[in-house]
Design an enzyme around this catalytic site. Structure first.
Site, PDB file in Angstrom:
ATOM      1  N   LYS A  19     -22.452 -23.302 -16.216  1.00  0.00           N
ATOM      2  CA  LYS A  19     -21.202 -23.667 -15.101  1.00  0.00           C
ATOM      3  C   LYS A  19     -19.932 -22.661 -15.976  1.00  0.00           C
ATOM      4  O   LYS A  19     -19.939 -22.468 -17.167  1.00  0.00           O
ATOM      5  CB  LYS A  19     -20.870 -24.856 -15.738  1.00  0.00           C
ATOM      6  CG  LYS A  19     -19.519 -25.610 -14.848  1.00  0.00           C
ATOM      7  CD  LYS A  19     -19.317 -27.040 -15.275  1.00  0.00           C
ATOM      8  CE  LYS A  19     -17.939 -27.366 -14.543  1.00  0.00           C
ATOM      9  NZ  LYS A  19     -17.660 -28.860 -14.931  1.00  0.00           N
TER      10      LYS A  19
ATOM     11  N   GLU B 271      -6.445 -37.008 -16.427  1.00  0.00           N
ATOM     12  CA  GLU B 271      -7.539 -37.059 -17.260  1.00  0.00           C
ATOM     13  C   GLU B 271      -7.112 -37.277 -18.709  1.00  0.00           C
ATOM     14  O   GLU B 271      -6.421 -36.406 -19.323  1.00  0.00           O
ATOM     15  CB  GLU B 271      -8.570 -35.743 -17.017  1.00  0.00           C
ATOM     16  CG  GLU B 271      -9.731 -35.556 -18.109  1.00  0.00           C
ATOM     17  CD  GLU B 271     -10.486 -34.774 -17.629  1.00  0.00           C
ATOM     18  OE1 GLU B 271     -11.909 -34.610 -18.416  1.00  0.00           O
ATOM     19  OE2 GLU B 271     -10.528 -33.700 -17.078  1.00  0.00           O
TER      20      GLU B 271
END
Length: 394
Positions: A145, A194
Site C-alpha cells: 500500500k 483522526e
C-alpha cells in the site's frame, strides 16, 4: 487537561478561538478541550540526527525540565511533527497557555479573502498517472500500500488563516482543529478527523481511520454510500492493515489493549470513514503521549506498508514536499499526558497564499479515477471553510 498559569482562568472555546492570532499563537481544539498557546518561552532544539524521531521524546523532556528548573508556570509543549523523519519539528513551550472547553457546532460564514490563481500540484491527469504507476509497483511487489497525495496552491497575498480556523472549529466540532505558528509568517492549520493517540492519567486511546467515501448530497444517497463503504472488501482490508499496525506498535507499551474486531462509520461534513477506537493503559507510567505518537508515526493510513518502501514510492511519485502534512499535531505536558492528531485536512499559509493537501490510499486494484475523486472530496473540508470551489482543471 494540561498545566496553565494560575493567572490564566478557564475560558470557553469561543473565547479562545476569538483570541487566536496567527503569528503569535498556536491553537489546538478537540472534543476534550481547547488550548491557546501564546508566545514562545523555549523551543525544542533540532535533533541533528537523520531520524529526529528517535530522540524527540528526550529533547522534549529536556526542554520541559528547563521550564521547571526556571520556575516557568507553563510546562507543556505544543506544535507539530513533520512527515519526514529527518525534517525539523516545530514544538515550543509557550509563554502563556490558556485552556477551555470543547468547541460546539456554530454556523460560521466562509472566510472572505481575495484568492488568485489555483494551481494543482500535480494536475489531475498527472495524479491519476501516478496512482496507476503506484499500482504497477504494488503488483511488482515493491509494497502492499502507498498513500499518494496531491496539493493545491492558492495565490492569496496577505491571507489570514484565523477566520478559517474559527470556521473549521464551528463546522467540525468533533474534529481536531489547529492553527500552529511555524514562524516566518507561516501557519499550519486545519481540522483533522483522526486521533493518532491521546494519553490521560495512564489511559490511552487511538482512533485510526482508513477507508473513505464522499458524503452523499441527499439523505438516501448518503446512507447508500455509508453502507457501501461498510461492505467494501477493499476498504475493509485497507482499514484492517492500519488497525493491525497501530495495535502492534502500541502493544509493547500498553496493557489491557482493547481492539474492536470490526470498524465503525465515522462521519465528517464531507466524508465517511471507517474507524476503530483502540484503548488501553500504559504498562510503564514513564511512557508519554509523545513516545506513543512517535512509535505510531507514520501509520499506514498516511504512508503505506511496508513503511520504508512506501516512503520511497512517495518520494519518487509526489512532486512536492509534504512538510507537516501527514505528520502529527498536538500537545504534551510534563506529566506525559497529551493529545496528538494526524495532520490531515490541512493547509499551510505564507505571505503569498496557501497550499492545501489531500491523499488517498493506493492498493492492488485501485482505480486512479476513484482515488482522484477521493482526494477531491477530502479537499472539500478546507475548500468549504475557504469559500472556494474546484474548477475542472483541478
Amino acid at each position: 487537561m494540561t498545566t496553565v498559569s494560575a493567572a490564566a482562568p478557564a475560558a470557553t472555546a469561543a473565547e479562545l478561538l476569538a483570541g487566536y492570532r496567527p503569528g503569535s499563537c498556536t491553537l489546538f481544539a478537540s472534543p476534550s478541550g481547547t488550548l491557546l498557546a501564546e508566545g514562545t518561552y523555549f523551543a525544542v532544539p533540532p535533533s541533528g540526527r537523520r531520524d529526529g524521531l528517535a530522540d524527540l521524546s528526550r529533547r522534549v523532556d529536556a526542554v520541559l525540565g528547563v521550564a521547571e528548573a526556571a520556575g516557568h508556570e507553563v510546562r507543556t509543549v505544543v506544535g507539530a511533527v513533520p512527515f519526514a523523519p529527518g525534517a525539523p519539528e516545530h514544538l515550543v513551550v509557550p509563554m502563556r497557555l490558556r485552556r477551555g472547553g470543547a468547541p460546539v457546532a456554530t454556523p460560521v460564514e466562509p472566510a472572505v479573502f481575495r484568492a488568485g490563481r489555483v494551481r494543482p500540484v500535480p494536475g489531475p491527469g498527472q495524479y491519476a498517472a501516478a496512482v496507476a504507476e503506484a499500482v504497477r509497483r504494488i503488483d511488482a511487489g515493491r509494497c502492499t500500500k502507498v498513500v499518494l497525495a496531491r496539493s493545491l496552491r492558492v495565490d492569496a497575498p496577505g491571507f489570514d488563516p484565523a477566520p478559517v480556523v474559527r470556521a473549521l472549529a464551528g463546522r467540525e466540532p468533533g474534529a481536531y482543529t489547529f492553527g500552529v505558528d511555524l514562524g516566518g509568517g507561516r501557519t499550519l492549520f486545519g481540522a483533522s478527523p483522526e486521533l493518532l493517540v491521546a494519553r490521560r492519567s495512564g489511559r490511552i486511546t487511538a482512533h485510526p481511520l482508513a477507508g473513505s467515501a464522499a458524503r452523499g448530497r441527499t439523505p438516501a444517497e448518503d446512507a447508500r454510500r455509508a453502507a457501501t463503504l461498510m461492505r467494501s472488501e477493499k476498504d475493509r482490508h485497507e482499514h484492517a492493515v492500519v488497525v493491525d499496525a497501530v495495535a502492534s506498535a502500541l502493544r509493547p507499551y500498553c496493557r489491557d489493549l482493547v481492539v474492536p474486531p470490526t470498524p465503525a462509520l465515522v462521519a465528517t461534513a464531507s466524508m465517511w470513514h471507517l474507524g476503530t477506537m483502540i484503548s488501553g493503559a500504559v504498562a510503564d507510567p514513564a511512557v508519554s503521549a509523545l513516545t506513543l505518537a512517535t512509535a505510531l508515526h507514520p501509520t499506514p493510513a498516511v504512508c503505506g506498508t511496508p513503511t520504508a518502501a512506501a516512503r520511497q514510492v512517495i518520494a519518487e511519485l509526489e512532486p512536492f514536499d509534504r512538510g507537516f502534512y501527514t505528520g502529527a499535531v498536538g500537545w504534551m505536558d510534563a506529566s506525559g499526558d497529551g493529545e496528538w492528531a494526524v495532520t490531515i485536512r490541512c493547509a499551510t499559509s505564507d505571505e503569498d497564499g496557501l497550499a492545501l493537501f489531500a491523499g488517498a490510499g493506493v492498493v492492488a486494484g485501485s482505480d486512479p479515477r476513484a482515488e482522484l475523486a477521493e482526494t477531491t472530496a477530502k479537499l472539500a473540508t478546507m475548500l468549504s471553510a475557504l469559500g472556494l470551489e474546484l474548477g475542472d482543471e483541478c
